[in-house]
Design a protein around this motif. Structure first.
Motif, PDB file in Angstrom:
ATOM      1  N   THR A  37     -11.615  38.198 -11.737  1.00  0.00           N
ATOM      2  CA  THR A  37     -12.980  38.361 -12.229  1.00  0.00           C
ATOM      3  C   THR A  37     -13.128  39.464 -13.268  1.00  0.00           C
ATOM      4  OG1 THR A  37     -13.538  39.896 -10.449  1.00  0.00           O
ATOM      5  CG2 THR A  37     -13.936  37.545 -10.038  1.00  0.00           C
ATOM      6  N   GLY A  38     -12.110  40.325 -13.389  1.00  0.00           N
ATOM      7  CA  GLY A  38     -12.185  41.437 -14.341  1.00  0.00           C
ATOM      8  C   GLY A  38     -12.997  42.611 -13.834  1.00  0.00           C
ATOM      9  N   ASN A  39     -13.270  42.640 -12.539  1.00  0.00           N
ATOM     10  CA  ASN A  39     -14.071  43.715 -11.948  1.00  0.00           C
ATOM     11  C   ASN A  39     -13.180  44.839 -11.429  1.00  0.00           C
ATOM     12  OD1 ASN A  39     -16.897  42.866 -12.083  1.00  0.00           O
ATOM     13  ND2 ASN A  39     -16.130  41.087 -10.972  1.00  0.00           N
ATOM     14  N   TYR A  40     -12.694  45.669 -12.340  1.00  0.00           N
ATOM     15  CA  TYR A  40     -11.865  46.815 -11.960  1.00  0.00           C
ATOM     16  C   TYR A  40     -11.645  47.703 -13.176  1.00  0.00           C
ATOM     17  CZ  TYR A  40      -7.953  44.376 -14.221  1.00  0.00           C
ATOM     18  OH  TYR A  40      -7.137  43.741 -15.125  1.00  0.00           O
ATOM     19  N   HIS A  41     -11.121  48.881 -12.923  1.00  0.00           N
ATOM     20  CA  HIS A  41     -10.678  49.800 -13.973  1.00  0.00           C
ATOM     21  C   HIS A  41      -9.180  49.978 -13.785  1.00  0.00           C
ATOM     22  CE1 HIS A  41     -14.628  51.085 -15.414  1.00  0.00           C
ATOM     23  NE2 HIS A  41     -15.008  51.125 -14.144  1.00  0.00           N
ATOM     24  N   GLN A  42      -8.466  50.084 -14.885  1.00  0.00           N
ATOM     25  CA  GLN A  42      -7.017  50.275 -14.828  1.00  0.00           C
ATOM     26  C   GLN A  42      -6.685  51.614 -15.476  1.00  0.00           C
ATOM     27  OE1 GLN A  42      -5.099  47.529 -13.630  1.00  0.00           O
ATOM     28  NE2 GLN A  42      -3.391  48.936 -13.511  1.00  0.00           N
ATOM     29  N   LEU A  43      -5.955  52.441 -14.769  1.00  0.00           N
ATOM     30  CA  LEU A  43      -5.500  53.732 -15.277  1.00  0.00           C
ATOM     31  C   LEU A  43      -3.991  53.734 -15.135  1.00  0.00           C
ATOM     32  CD1 LEU A  43      -6.107  56.580 -16.323  1.00  0.00           C
ATOM     33  CD2 LEU A  43      -6.366  57.308 -13.958  1.00  0.00           C
ATOM     34  N   GLY A  44      -3.292  53.380 -16.216  1.00  0.00           N
ATOM     35  CA  GLY A  44      -1.845  53.188 -16.125  1.00  0.00           C
ATOM     36  C   GLY A  44      -1.576  52.017 -15.203  1.00  0.00           C
ATOM     37  N   HIS A  45      -0.841  52.247 -14.131  1.00  0.00           N
ATOM     38  CA  HIS A  45      -0.572  51.201 -13.139  1.00  0.00           C
ATOM     39  C   HIS A  45      -1.555  51.251 -11.972  1.00  0.00           C
ATOM     40  CE1 HIS A  45       3.056  49.745 -14.984  1.00  0.00           C
ATOM     41  NE2 HIS A  45       3.476  50.994 -15.131  1.00  0.00           N
ATOM     42  N   LEU A  46      -2.461  52.225 -11.992  1.00  0.00           N
ATOM     43  CA  LEU A  46      -3.406  52.423 -10.902  1.00  0.00           C
ATOM     44  C   LEU A  46      -4.665  51.587 -11.114  1.00  0.00           C
ATOM     45  CD1 LEU A  46      -4.200  54.089  -8.349  1.00  0.00           C
ATOM     46  CD2 LEU A  46      -5.215  55.732  -9.938  1.00  0.00           C
ATOM     47  N   MET A  47      -5.019  50.770 -10.125  1.00  0.00           N
ATOM     48  CA  MET A  47      -6.256  49.994 -10.160  1.00  0.00           C
ATOM     49  C   MET A  47      -7.300  50.734  -9.338  1.00  0.00           C
ATOM     50  SD  MET A  47      -7.118  46.155  -8.750  1.00  0.00           S
ATOM     51  CE  MET A  47      -6.439  45.219 -10.107  1.00  0.00           C
ATOM     52  N   LEU A  48      -8.455  50.984  -9.947  1.00  0.00           N
ATOM     53  CA  LEU A  48      -9.564  51.615  -9.246  1.00  0.00           C
ATOM     54  C   LEU A  48     -10.779  50.707  -9.309  1.00  0.00           C
ATOM     55  CD1 LEU A  48      -9.293  55.295 -10.523  1.00  0.00           C
ATOM     56  CD2 LEU A  48      -8.703  54.438  -8.256  1.00  0.00           C
ATOM     57  N   LEU A  49     -11.484  50.610  -8.192  1.00  0.00           N
ATOM     58  CA  LEU A  49     -12.688  49.806  -8.120  1.00  0.00           C
ATOM     59  C   LEU A  49     -13.856  50.676  -7.682  1.00  0.00           C
ATOM     60  CD1 LEU A  49     -10.166  47.912  -6.797  1.00  0.00           C
ATOM     61  CD2 LEU A  49     -11.958  46.246  -7.179  1.00  0.00           C
ATOM     62  N   LEU A  50     -14.987  50.475  -8.332  1.00  0.00           N
ATOM     63  CA  LEU A  50     -16.223  51.152  -7.969  1.00  0.00           C
ATOM     64  C   LEU A  50     -16.979  50.298  -6.955  1.00  0.00           C
ATOM     65  CD1 LEU A  50     -17.359  52.221 -11.547  1.00  0.00           C
ATOM     66  CD2 LEU A  50     -16.513  53.723  -9.739  1.00  0.00           C
ATOM     67  N   PRO A  51     -17.957  50.867  -6.277  1.00  0.00           N
ATOM     68  CA  PRO A  51     -18.767  50.063  -5.365  1.00  0.00           C
ATOM     69  C   PRO A  51     -19.383  48.839  -6.064  1.00  0.00           C
ATOM     70  CG  PRO A  51     -19.183  52.378  -4.974  1.00  0.00           C
ATOM     71  CD  PRO A  51     -18.302  52.289  -6.199  1.00  0.00           C
ATOM     72  N   SER A  52     -19.768  48.977  -7.324  1.00  0.00           N
ATOM     73  CA  SER A  52     -20.344  47.833  -8.058  1.00  0.00           C
ATOM     74  C   SER A  52     -19.316  46.720  -8.251  1.00  0.00           C
ATOM     75  CB  SER A  52     -20.889  48.286  -9.414  1.00  0.00           C
ATOM     76  OG  SER A  52     -19.865  48.857 -10.202  1.00  0.00           O
ATOM     77  N   HIS A  53     -18.039  47.073  -8.397  1.00  0.00           N
ATOM     78  CA  HIS A  53     -16.989  46.065  -8.506  1.00  0.00           C
ATOM     79  C   HIS A  53     -16.845  45.299  -7.196  1.00  0.00           C
ATOM     80  CE1 HIS A  53     -15.171  48.919 -11.675  1.00  0.00           C
ATOM     81  NE2 HIS A  53     -15.774  47.909 -12.309  1.00  0.00           N
ATOM     82  N   ILE A  54     -16.865  46.015  -6.081  1.00  0.00           N
ATOM     83  CA  ILE A  54     -16.735  45.376  -4.766  1.00  0.00           C
ATOM     84  C   ILE A  54     -17.926  44.453  -4.529  1.00  0.00           C
ATOM     85  CG2 ILE A  54     -16.658  45.792  -2.273  1.00  0.00           C
ATOM     86  CD1 ILE A  54     -14.036  46.415  -3.743  1.00  0.00           C
ATOM     87  N   GLU A  55     -19.129  44.908  -4.882  1.00  0.00           N
ATOM     88  CA  GLU A  55     -20.319  44.060  -4.743  1.00  0.00           C
ATOM     89  C   GLU A  55     -20.163  42.781  -5.560  1.00  0.00           C
ATOM     90  OE1 GLU A  55     -23.866  46.252  -5.682  1.00  0.00           O
ATOM     91  OE2 GLU A  55     -23.358  47.827  -4.250  1.00  0.00           O
ATOM     92  N   ALA A  56     -19.617  42.903  -6.763  1.00  0.00           N
ATOM     93  CA  ALA A  56     -19.428  41.733  -7.624  1.00  0.00           C
ATOM     94  C   ALA A  56     -18.404  40.771  -7.022  1.00  0.00           C
ATOM     95  CB  ALA A  56     -18.990  42.169  -9.018  1.00  0.00           C
ATOM     96  N   LEU A  57     -17.407  41.299  -6.322  1.00  0.00           N
ATOM     97  CA  LEU A  57     -16.413  40.436  -5.683  1.00  0.00           C
ATOM     98  C   LEU A  57     -17.008  39.710  -4.479  1.00  0.00           C
ATOM     99  CD1 LEU A  57     -13.238  42.731  -5.684  1.00  0.00           C
ATOM    100  CD2 LEU A  57     -13.898  40.985  -7.340  1.00  0.00           C
ATOM    101  N   ILE A  58     -17.935  40.364  -3.798  1.00  0.00           N
ATOM    102  CA  ILE A  58     -18.537  39.789  -2.605  1.00  0.00           C
ATOM    103  C   ILE A  58     -19.610  38.762  -2.951  1.00  0.00           C
ATOM    104  CG2 ILE A  58     -19.988  40.331  -0.600  1.00  0.00           C
ATOM    105  CD1 ILE A  58     -18.491  43.036  -0.472  1.00  0.00           C
ATOM    106  N   GLU A  59     -20.417  39.065  -3.974  1.00  0.00           N
ATOM    107  CA  GLU A  59     -21.528  38.192  -4.337  1.00  0.00           C
ATOM    108  C   GLU A  59     -21.071  37.122  -5.318  1.00  0.00           C
ATOM    109  OE1 GLU A  59     -24.917  40.402  -5.692  1.00  0.00           O
ATOM    110  OE2 GLU A  59     -24.612  41.931  -4.156  1.00  0.00           O
ATOM    111  N   PRO A  60     -21.067  35.854  -4.894  1.00  0.00           N
ATOM    112  CA  PRO A  60     -20.650  34.788  -5.804  1.00  0.00           C
ATOM    113  C   PRO A  60     -21.621  34.664  -6.977  1.00  0.00           C
ATOM    114  CG  PRO A  60     -21.520  33.860  -3.775  1.00  0.00           C
ATOM    115  CD  PRO A  60     -21.480  35.345  -3.606  1.00  0.00           C
ATOM    116  N   GLY A  61     -21.076  34.479  -8.140  1.00  0.00           N
ATOM    117  CA  GLY A  61     -21.887  34.279  -9.335  1.00  0.00           C
ATOM    118  C   GLY A  61     -22.380  35.555  -9.980  1.00  0.00           C
ATOM    119  N   LYS A  62     -22.069  36.716  -9.403  1.00  0.00           N
ATOM    120  CA  LYS A  62     -22.495  37.971 -10.025  1.00  0.00           C
ATOM    121  C   LYS A  62     -21.668  38.207 -11.274  1.00  0.00           C
ATOM    122  CE  LYS A  62     -23.627  42.750  -9.226  1.00  0.00           C
ATOM    123  NZ  LYS A  62     -23.859  43.806  -8.291  1.00  0.00           N
ATOM    124  N   ALA A  63     -22.309  38.641 -12.323  1.00  0.00           N
ATOM    125  CA  ALA A  63     -21.644  38.827 -13.614  1.00  0.00           C
ATOM    126  C   ALA A  63     -20.575  39.907 -13.535  1.00  0.00           C
ATOM    127  CB  ALA A  63     -22.670  39.211 -14.676  1.00  0.00           C
TER     128      ALA A  63
END
Length: 84
Positions: A37-63
């Motif tokens: 979905t593209g809902n994440y931040h990448q810092l080198g090889h480290l993937m970081l997700l914000l609460p808004s990213h997790i919400e987007a993964l949980i809610e179908p159809g969220k932009a």
């Protein structure tokens, strides 16, 4: 301090956080859905997700939220190494 550094968590950390609320999701599933979905931040090889990213993964159809890729490589490593 930037929100990414204060609230960003790795997929492993999110898996543990969600498990504490009775939601059992593997880090692998979080990582794969984030990439799909593209809902994440990448810092080198480290993937970081914000609460808004997790919400987007949980809610179908969220932009898709804003995705930012940060590189730790210096400009010197990106140059061809030739000086003319």
């Amino acid at each position: 301090m930037p929100e990414l550094l204060t609230h960003g968590q790795t997929p492993e950390e999110w898996s543990q956080t969600l498990a504490g609320h009775g939601v059992h999701v593997s880090p692998r599933l979080i990582r794969s859905r984030a990439r799909e979905t593209g809902n994440y931040h990448q810092l080198g090889h480290l993937m970081l997700l914000l609460p808004s990213h997790i919400e987007a993964l949980i809610e179908p159809g969220k932009a898709k939220t804003d995705q930012v890729e940060l590189s730790l490589e210096s400009d010197a490593t990106n140059n061809s190494g030739t000086n003319r």
